[in-house]
Design an enzyme around this catalytic site. Sequence first.
Site, short mmCIF file in Angstrom:
data_model
loop_
_atom_site.label_atom_id
_atom_site.label_comp_id
_atom_site.label_asym_id
_atom_site.label_seq_id
_atom_site.Cartn_x
_atom_site.Cartn_y
_atom_site.Cartn_z
CG HIS A 26 4.60 6.05 0.31
ND1 HIS A 26 3.31 6.43 0.60
CD2 HIS A 26 5.37 7.15 0.56
CE1 HIS A 26 3.30 7.69 0.98
NE2 HIS A 26 4.53 8.14 0.98
CG ASP B 113 0.60 4.33 1.09
OD1 ASP B 113 1.64 3.65 1.23
OD2 ASP B 113 0.61 5.56 0.94
CB SER C 207 3.83 10.33 3.68
OG SER C 207 3.45 10.92 2.48
#
Length: 299
Positions: free
Chosen positions: A84, A114, A192
């Site tokens: 993402h 992911d 992230s």
Amino acid sequence: GPRPAPPPAPPASTSSAPPGQPVQLASDEKATVELFKRVSPSVVYIATANVRRDFFTLNLQQIPRGTGSGFVWDKKGHIVTNFHVVQGADEVEVVLTDQSRWPAKVIGAEPDKDLAVIKVEAPEKDLRAIEVGNSSQLEVGQKVFAIGNPFGLDQTLTTGVISGLGREIESITRRPIQGVIQTDAAINPGNSGGPLLDSAGRLIGVNTSIYSPSGAYAGIGFAVPADTVTMGISQLKEFGAVRRGWLGVKIQSISEDIGESLGIPENSGALVAGVTPDSPAAKAGIEAGDVILKFDGKD
């Protein structure tokens, strides 16, 4: 006569160290400082942008899209991050620990986990590959460390423990990611794609999301386990996607009625109810109506 006033008390000391001397750190503090110094060169900052044409001037404009973290996988310039972080980006830029900036190309992605692999053409001497650990032997309560670039700041270190194992979260494709590590180490949006480390500084997970309606840290963070990353990374580098094995058969259990019609005992095998054309099962000669009695040598 009056008693003489007592001498003034010496000023309170907040440290046992002599004035002007650094405070001695505890052994666990020294270990944490050393871990950050050793591993942080492997962690990178990732910035993405979209390219749009101005409606009036028709000039191309670069519009910042988002930021995240990643880490160096090998000396060839492969970098692991979250899918993402780079999803939908026209341009991806990586900033190494020496602040050098490099354009990056998305090599492969596994949206269901992911995960993504990007690549930079930086010199080998500027790339510090991360040490990969084993995520199958983790224990709830053991210390963990997260390094990343939250909010676009310089690299930061947060610490915590493993709060839970075997968790399940929803990926960006809405498919479940299983076996996820839960931690109370602060993981903000900019973290992230950054690494979750054990006390030896080895990768045990990829920080992937936080459980919070606002998107800010709320005491619960998650990381995709390192073993999942290791299994898929070679295929992402070679094929751009993860190729999973499949059979191509639809099977059902053998009920008493079906068993009687086939002349075999109930639940003595798996009845093939259908075969996908051109599937591995079809190429192996399996047909609808067959009964699978053994698999991998087991009844």
